[in-house]
Design a protein around this motif. Structure first.
Motif, PDB file in Angstrom:
ATOM      1  N   GLN A   1       3.735   5.935  -5.508  1.00 61.14           N
ATOM      2  CA  GLN A   1       3.847   6.004  -6.959  1.00 61.14           C
ATOM      3  C   GLN A   1       2.814   6.924  -7.599  1.00 61.14           C
ATOM      4  O   GLN A   1       2.942   7.273  -8.767  1.00 61.14           O
ATOM      5  CB  GLN A   1       3.715   4.596  -7.571  1.00 61.14           C
ATOM      6  CG  GLN A   1       4.842   3.662  -7.208  1.00 61.14           C
ATOM      7  CD  GLN A   1       6.188   4.179  -7.670  1.00 61.14           C
ATOM      8  OE1 GLN A   1       6.343   4.619  -8.788  1.00 61.14           O
ATOM      9  NE2 GLN A   1       7.167   4.136  -6.772  1.00 61.14           N
ATOM     10  N   ARG A   2       1.809   7.303  -6.837  1.00 61.60           N
ATOM     11  CA  ARG A   2       0.778   8.200  -7.387  1.00 61.60           C
ATOM     12  C   ARG A   2       1.394   9.557  -7.710  1.00 61.60           C
ATOM     13  O   ARG A   2       2.357   9.982  -7.076  1.00 61.60           O
ATOM     14  CB  ARG A   2      -0.342   8.384  -6.367  1.00 61.60           C
ATOM     15  CG  ARG A   2      -1.205   7.168  -6.205  1.00 61.60           C
ATOM     16  CD  ARG A   2      -2.327   7.401  -5.235  1.00 61.60           C
ATOM     17  NE  ARG A   2      -2.783   8.787  -5.264  1.00 61.60           N
ATOM     18  CZ  ARG A   2      -3.792   9.265  -4.576  1.00 61.60           C
ATOM     19  NH1 ARG A   2      -4.453   8.491  -3.771  1.00 61.60           N
ATOM     20  NH2 ARG A   2      -4.142  10.531  -4.662  1.00 61.60           N
ATOM     21  N   PRO A   3       0.833  10.257  -8.686  1.00 62.29           N
ATOM     22  CA  PRO A   3       1.366  11.581  -9.038  1.00 62.29           C
ATOM     23  C   PRO A   3       1.355  12.559  -7.856  1.00 62.29           C
ATOM     24  O   PRO A   3       2.294  13.309  -7.666  1.00 62.29           O
ATOM     25  CB  PRO A   3       0.425  12.068 -10.140  1.00 62.29           C
ATOM     26  CG  PRO A   3      -0.183  10.836 -10.699  1.00 62.29           C
ATOM     27  CD  PRO A   3      -0.242   9.834  -9.572  1.00 62.29           C
ATOM     28  N   LEU A   4       0.301  12.546  -7.066  1.00 63.58           N
ATOM     29  CA  LEU A   4       0.224  13.390  -5.872  1.00 63.58           C
ATOM     30  C   LEU A   4      -0.099  12.509  -4.667  1.00 63.58           C
ATOM     31  O   LEU A   4      -1.258  12.393  -4.253  1.00 63.58           O
ATOM     32  CB  LEU A   4      -0.862  14.463  -6.029  1.00 63.58           C
ATOM     33  CG  LEU A   4      -0.587  15.537  -7.071  1.00 63.58           C
ATOM     34  CD1 LEU A   4      -1.805  16.420  -7.273  1.00 63.58           C
ATOM     35  CD2 LEU A   4       0.611  16.369  -6.654  1.00 63.58           C
TER      36      LEU A   4
ATOM     37  N   THR B   1       0.249  12.501   1.697  1.00 60.63           N
ATOM     38  CA  THR B   1       1.308  12.399   2.707  1.00 60.63           C
ATOM     39  C   THR B   1       0.769  11.971   4.067  1.00 60.63           C
ATOM     40  O   THR B   1       1.445  11.261   4.805  1.00 60.63           O
ATOM     41  CB  THR B   1       2.085  13.726   2.833  1.00 60.63           C
ATOM     42  OG1 THR B   1       1.171  14.783   3.089  1.00 60.63           O
ATOM     43  CG2 THR B   1       2.851  14.025   1.556  1.00 60.63           C
ATOM     44  N   ALA B   2      -0.447  12.379   4.392  1.00 58.65           N
ATOM     45  CA  ALA B   2      -1.042  11.969   5.670  1.00 58.65           C
ATOM     46  C   ALA B   2      -1.304  10.462   5.669  1.00 58.65           C
ATOM     47  O   ALA B   2      -1.048   9.778   6.667  1.00 58.65           O
ATOM     48  CB  ALA B   2      -2.329  12.736   5.926  1.00 58.65           C
ATOM     49  N   LEU B   3      -1.797   9.952   4.554  1.00 59.74           N
ATOM     50  CA  LEU B   3      -2.036   8.518   4.443  1.00 59.74           C
ATOM     51  C   LEU B   3      -0.715   7.756   4.502  1.00 59.74           C
ATOM     52  O   LEU B   3      -0.621   6.735   5.191  1.00 59.74           O
ATOM     53  CB  LEU B   3      -2.776   8.194   3.141  1.00 59.74           C
ATOM     54  CG  LEU B   3      -3.034   6.715   2.864  1.00 59.74           C
ATOM     55  CD1 LEU B   3      -3.870   6.081   3.961  1.00 59.74           C
ATOM     56  CD2 LEU B   3      -3.693   6.532   1.505  1.00 59.74           C
ATOM     57  N   LEU B   4       0.294   8.240   3.796  1.00 59.57           N
ATOM     58  CA  LEU B   4       1.607   7.587   3.832  1.00 59.57           C
ATOM     59  C   LEU B   4       2.157   7.546   5.254  1.00 59.57           C
ATOM     60  O   LEU B   4       2.676   6.510   5.687  1.00 59.57           O
ATOM     61  CB  LEU B   4       2.603   8.315   2.922  1.00 59.57           C
ATOM     62  CG  LEU B   4       2.537   7.978   1.448  1.00 59.57           C
ATOM     63  CD1 LEU B   4       3.478   8.879   0.658  1.00 59.57           C
ATOM     64  CD2 LEU B   4       2.877   6.528   1.201  1.00 59.57           C
ATOM     65  N   ALA B   5       2.041   8.633   5.976  1.00 58.50           N
ATOM     66  CA  ALA B   5       2.527   8.680   7.354  1.00 58.50           C
ATOM     67  C   ALA B   5       1.780   7.674   8.231  1.00 58.50           C
ATOM     68  O   ALA B   5       2.389   6.972   9.039  1.00 58.50           O
ATOM     69  CB  ALA B   5       2.392  10.079   7.920  1.00 58.50           C
ATOM     70  N   ALA B   6       0.465   7.601   8.057  1.00 61.06           N
ATOM     71  CA  ALA B   6      -0.341   6.662   8.846  1.00 61.06           C
ATOM     72  C   ALA B   6       0.028   5.216   8.525  1.00 61.06           C
ATOM     73  O   ALA B   6       0.157   4.384   9.433  1.00 61.06           O
ATOM     74  CB  ALA B   6      -1.824   6.897   8.589  1.00 61.06           C
TER      75      ALA B   6
ATOM     76  N   LYS C   1       0.836  -1.209   0.000  1.00 58.22           N
ATOM     77  CA  LYS C   1       0.000   0.000   0.000  1.00 58.22           C
ATOM     78  C   LYS C   1       0.868   1.255   0.000  1.00 58.22           C
ATOM     79  O   LYS C   1       0.555   2.231  -0.688  1.00 58.22           O
ATOM     80  CB  LYS C   1      -0.914   0.012   1.226  1.00 58.22           C
ATOM     81  CG  LYS C   1      -2.049  -0.967   1.153  1.00 58.22           C
ATOM     82  CD  LYS C   1      -2.913  -0.881   2.397  1.00 58.22           C
ATOM     83  CE  LYS C   1      -4.034  -1.898   2.361  1.00 58.22           C
ATOM     84  NZ  LYS C   1      -4.860  -1.861   3.573  1.00 58.22           N
ATOM     85  N   ILE C   2       1.946   1.230   0.777  1.00 62.55           N
ATOM     86  CA  ILE C   2       2.858   2.376   0.832  1.00 62.55           C
ATOM     87  C   ILE C   2       3.494   2.602  -0.536  1.00 62.55           C
ATOM     88  O   ILE C   2       3.558   3.733  -1.030  1.00 62.55           O
ATOM     89  CB  ILE C   2       3.938   2.169   1.919  1.00 62.55           C
ATOM     90  CG1 ILE C   2       3.299   2.257   3.305  1.00 62.55           C
ATOM     91  CG2 ILE C   2       5.066   3.186   1.778  1.00 62.55           C
ATOM     92  CD1 ILE C   2       4.195   1.788   4.442  1.00 62.55           C
ATOM     93  N   ALA C   3       3.946   1.530  -1.158  1.00 66.66           N
ATOM     94  CA  ALA C   3       4.575   1.647  -2.477  1.00 66.66           C
ATOM     95  C   ALA C   3       3.582   2.179  -3.514  1.00 66.66           C
ATOM     96  O   ALA C   3       3.922   3.045  -4.319  1.00 66.66           O
ATOM     97  CB  ALA C   3       5.129   0.295  -2.914  1.00 66.66           C
ATOM     98  N   ALA C   4       2.357   1.674  -3.482  1.00 65.28           N
ATOM     99  CA  ALA C   4       1.340   2.110  -4.445  1.00 65.28           C
ATOM    100  C   ALA C   4       1.012   3.586  -4.246  1.00 65.28           C
ATOM    101  O   ALA C   4       0.894   4.344  -5.214  1.00 65.28           O
ATOM    102  CB  ALA C   4       0.079   1.264  -4.295  1.00 65.28           C
TER     103      ALA C   4
END
Length: 51
Positions: free
Chosen positions: A25-28, A31-36, A19-22
């Motif tokens: 890879q998104r254009p934008l 960041t809050a989701l990535l941190a969580a 999920k983190i890798a996907a």
């Protein structure tokens, strides 16, 4: 010896990794989701090493 619980933790850890890798890879990336997601992954890693 791996227990079923440890195997389940490893599976969740791998799923979070995907999920983190996907998201990264998104254009934008969100960041809050990535941190969580990274925080969840770290908690799982700590639980796996505590066993």
């Amino acid at each position: 010896m791996q227990t079923a619980h440890h195997s389940a933790l490893e599976a969740k850890h791998a799923g979070l990794d995907q999920k983190i890798a996907a998201e990264a890879q998104r254009p934008l990336p969100d960041t809050a989701l990535l941190a969580a997601l990274k925080k969840q992954k770290l908690k799982l890693k700590e639980e796996m090493t505590a066993q």
